[in-house]
Design a protein around this motif. Structure first.
Motif: not given
Lengths: 286, 286, 286, 286
Positions: A191-207
């Motif tokens: 996806e290129t419409s945003t600079r990166n794709t913010l992966d918010l699922s990383a938060v619950p996964m990491l925690k």
């Protein structure tokens, strides 16, 4: 055994190393940055300019973010830039400006070290060392910050899996440093419409996998000023322990990343809204 | 102007920096590694073990690859490993072994430096410095190898675009060093049956945009020994100036990447087949 | 058991279904398209325009590709276009033109059916049904072509793993049709300088896992006319059983994909070079 | 002119078609599904099992989600499955069960049609047609649902850009149907710890570019039951107009996607929490 399979509860088939693991240490780690605690019930706001440019810029911006609610000041003196012809940062001069502003505002400073040689200089001035996305697998640097005895902010590589991110963190812990905060800052996708794709699922996964605090960078995660507020609210709702955001007193004149930097009034308004979201999920922003 | 839009002929909408550009310098750059020329009509074979492990391992493997047709010996003394608990390389001891083997075989040595401090030590022993995939955007390191006056092998980051790859190369050229070879080694995609996705279109793309030689690493590009021959042939057919391949005299005992290392007899047979493909596209392998 | 773990020899941890598997059927499947055999020692060239536009365009282009060495004519009558405002193809009128050209040139025709209703019409005129990339997981369509009794060309979805590709193929085989050719045509990655990233490692991977023939589409795989020859040579070197390429007698006037279509003289020259590469890997192009 | 460049305000360099564009129509579209309005101030909950399996399963699950706060019932009768050997859905029998449950609960029904032929049958029973992720570029199907006169739920392809998503939506609008809801359901990336990467930035992006309502599917977006609540909260915080979630009265016995289905009590508790988040961002869940 040095690595352990992840929690059955998570249904995730990954193997993670032991020191970062929630199986090894059940209570959440609290990281203390010159008195500010990250990883507790409060959602901590890190804010400031992408790059330190001048005393005026830093003074105006730092004052504004402190008033708005930020607890830690960010700002780069050494800047990793894709082009050798772009502004590379003020270097040690920038670190000195950061240290003067700390005196005036009382805000602890987080700033990036890009290699082992810079680390010594940065450590003289900063309260917390940032390891940037492009350095997440700079293992020489990880080993050195593991030995440096200071709090560290480790940003996820734009191409790093959750598993690789936790292995990079392990390098720091197994060299003696547990004062470590993880930061999701967007991954590279098609996806290129945003600079990166913010992966918010990383938060619950990491925690779910680790005891370390996790914060989110919606500025680099989107690259778009107007989108930062929406993603910042989502990051608080998803359970982040903090946010790191770029703010500039005059974004249109910024030497770096102006298009993703909030103006001071936008920052102030956003924090007011974030307090409501934090309240809705049992957290607070003071 | 420091950056230029790419050739109309290419139909590609990217902007690349000037020193690496084929618009700026029309003739192909020949990189000389202790007498071996890369970038001319001959396709040059780089081969050797992933990591230097012992005198015996290095001696047996180097002898075999020389006999098979390799012109440059590869081998890591400092290894970037995802886990702090994996073998990290023999360090300077490994460099000394490499330098002894050079005396015995006459093969020039390429080996990796992972940070600016290692660079000084590596430069004492090696004929060519490798900048690994994880370091492609370690700008401090790029600046230093730009000043070091030695040939450099720059591997594409596993999630770096062609544009970013050429900007990383520009850091080296604009710090004074044009003796630079680019290496495609596979990119990260959604596909998981191979370790990486070897992007062979990078070869014609880079050669249409830049005057620098381009080689291909089918070992890291696939992660699978049995697939290396097919992809090596494709790399020669597509126009690569060289190949870098992992060979180990006993892959099942390798401390690193054994599953992607060719056995000496497989390597020998492959070179025989590669000579035919090189001939079919107007190149040769001596 | 309906699915089997892949060959140990491949070192790949994927599970594939049984009918497509090389474990289940050891000899290579030969697909016969109106007398042309795909999957034997000869590398078969499929060529023609992206879309059927007119009698003149088809006549001129078909004649040229036949002279050049193509054995099967491609051309779309129903076109899947991202925008509803783009040319959608001539429909049945296009199929009639294809069928007339077959009479004149003797070349078998492959053309796409986009849904179950189109399949009936397309089957009346074509020698081989193409299932396009966007339809690879259109399971209703896969079941119907499985029952239709005609040879099928199944293109890999731009987002499909090797495992998903083989499961899609299984739908066709388990509905009664083994006359199936697989086609690698580029996958979507973060890289944007090429239209897609042509994954040539898919060829040896598929041929190690399955008995079905595998061809490559370097036109869609790159999106760039000037890059097609290099990637076509690589595809032959890597072991493809055929190539499918877009050729147009006047690419600058094409209604679809002109920038990736070869001119007739470019096509002719390419086939001459491809014959040398085929010879170097023990294949031939007649 | 049929396509327009996006809003300057968004700083995004994409071109989108006109009928879906917020430039063309400034007020938000409200989609009415048998009396339930999507796109207004209320956040609408769609819930139900992945697949319709039996009267008991549907009755128990539908009752539970209605009690919990769901306004629309989801459930598949025709299931797109990667393997031909997996449960393919009950077909028309499943549609009949859905229609009986609607009578008993009053909940409108959304269910998938996978091709043009299924569309006629599905339209007889459903209140809203779902076009699944794998069908987002099935243009024959898009044209038909554009003509069918019923509300449509269009899921983003797992590898579709925002631009492609809006062009697919345009096919439906320009065939006469503006009763269209867009659904972000996760994209395919290199990260494998979650089933997909839920791209929550798609919500503010789509709402800045288009007047159509946008909902989020955290079940497919994560593939992990325990992660659904966190991502559902984030989706509400980011501004979604609704959520679609899989709920099953006995997930461990589900024929499809049990590991990502919430249990009824988990669903109930989640809705209570979501109401707080909705309130914090000026929305409500009744």
């Amino acid at each position: 055994m040095e690595t352990i399979s992840c929690n059955n509860q998570t249904d995730v088939k990954i193997t993670i190393p032991s020191l970062v693991s929630l199986k090894k240490k059940q209570e959440a780690t609290i990281v203390k940055v010159n008195g500010v605690e990250v990883g507790g019930s409060e959602v901590i706001i890190f804010a400031g300019p992408c790059a330190v440019e001048s005393m005026e810029q830093l003074f105006e911006t730092a004052g504004a973010v402190k008033t708005g609610g930020a607890k830690i000041l960010r700002g780069g003196a050494f800047k990793p830039r894709s082009s050798p012809y772009s502004f590379q940062g003020l270097g040690e001069e920038g670190l000195k400006l950061l240290s003067q502003i700390r005196k005036e505002t009382g805000l602890p400073i987080v700033t990036e070290a890009m290699d082992t040689r810079q680390l010594e200089i940065v450590a003289k001035y900063a309260d917390m060392i940032q390891i940037g996305s492009r350095s997440m697998q700079n293992y020489s640097l990880l080993k050195e910050v593991g030995k440096c005895g200071m709090p560290v902010l480790l940003k996820r590589g734009m191409m790093a899996t959750i598993e690789e991110f936790l292995f990079a963190a392990e390098y720091i812990l197994n060299h003696g440093n547990e004062q470590l905060i993880l930061c999701e800052r967007g991954i590279r996708t098609f996806e290129t419409s945003t600079r990166n794709t913010l992966d918010l699922s990383a938060v619950p996964m990491l925690k779910n996998l680790s005891h370390l605090p996790v914060i989110v960078d919606p500025s680099h995660g989107t690259g778009l000023r107007w989108m930062v507020p929406a993603m910042a609210k989502a990051a608080v709702a998803v359970g982040a322990d903090g946010l790191i955001m770029e703010v500039h007193y005059k974004p249109e004149e910024a030497l770096c990343d102006g298009q993703q930097s909030l103006r001071p009034d936008e920052f102030n308004n956003l924090i007011i809204e974030l307090r409501k979201v934090a309240g809705a999920v049992g957290r607070k922003i003071s």
